[in-house]
Design a protein around this motif. Structure first.
Motif, PDB file in Angstrom:
ATOM      1  N   PRO A  14      -2.186  -5.479  -7.866  1.00  0.00           N
ATOM      2  CA  PRO A  14      -2.813  -5.787  -8.866  1.00  0.00           C
ATOM      3  C   PRO A  14      -1.608  -6.586  -9.537  1.00  0.00           C
ATOM      4  O   PRO A  14      -0.710  -6.080  -9.833  1.00  0.00           O
ATOM      5  CB  PRO A  14      -2.878  -3.877 -10.054  1.00  0.00           C
ATOM      6  N   PRO A  88      -7.630  -3.392  -9.515  1.00  0.00           N
ATOM      7  CA  PRO A  88      -7.885  -3.469  -7.914  1.00  0.00           C
ATOM      8  C   PRO A  88      -9.809  -3.125  -7.599  1.00  0.00           C
ATOM      9  O   PRO A  88     -10.300  -2.820  -6.904  1.00  0.00           O
ATOM     10  CB  PRO A  88      -8.183  -1.689  -8.179  1.00  0.00           C
ATOM     11  N   THR A  91     -11.226  -5.824  -5.900  1.00  0.00           N
ATOM     12  CA  THR A  91     -12.009  -5.792  -4.443  1.00  0.00           C
ATOM     13  C   THR A  91     -12.761  -5.492  -4.291  1.00  0.00           C
ATOM     14  O   THR A  91     -14.103  -4.961  -4.384  1.00  0.00           O
ATOM     15  CB  THR A  91     -10.813  -3.582  -4.383  1.00  0.00           C
ATOM     16  N   SER A 111      -4.366  -3.453  -3.867  1.00  0.00           N
ATOM     17  CA  SER A 111      -4.184  -2.159  -4.298  1.00  0.00           C
ATOM     18  C   SER A 111      -2.342  -2.409  -3.969  1.00  0.00           C
ATOM     19  O   SER A 111      -2.455  -3.196  -3.287  1.00  0.00           O
ATOM     20  CB  SER A 111      -4.679  -1.720  -2.871  1.00  0.00           C
TER      21      SER A 111
END
Length: 112
Positions: A14, A88, A91, A111
């Protein structure tokens, strides 16, 4: 026939950065708008960013505004997605799209 090939994905922490590339072939790249989409697990595919054929006009999905930048190099028939300050929730599998063709997709995982 048109072909789009993405590269540059991977695992990042992150707050980190990645740059995706999409190399196009089989059509006159400079004549077409190009798009980046993404699809997170269990969610529908969504438009992330668009760039016009000249590269002068761009459009972004609200949640990525200011963090992701789409650009293109018509001499190289390549479109890019610079991704900064990744979260996150970024993703997903990222797809390049143009001239009614899609790339195979590339995984981006944010992550710690």
């Amino acid at each position: 026939q048109a072909q789009l090939v993405e590269s540059g994905g991977g695992l990042v922490q992150p707050g980190g950065s990645l740059r995706l590339s999409c190399a196009a072939s089989g059509f006159t790249f400079s004549n077409y708008a190009m798009y980046w989409y993404r699809q997170a697990p269990g969610k529908e595919r969504e438009l992330v960013a668009r760039i016009d054929p000249s590269g002068r006009t761009t459009l972004y999905e609200d949640s990525v505004q200011g963090r992701l930048t789409i650009s293109r190099d018509n001499a190289k028939s390549t479109v890019y997605l610079q991704m900064n300050s990744l979260k996150p929730e970024d993703t997903a599998v990222y797809y390049c799209q143009g001239r009614e063709s899609w790339g195979q997709g590339i995984q981006v995982t944010v992550s710690s």
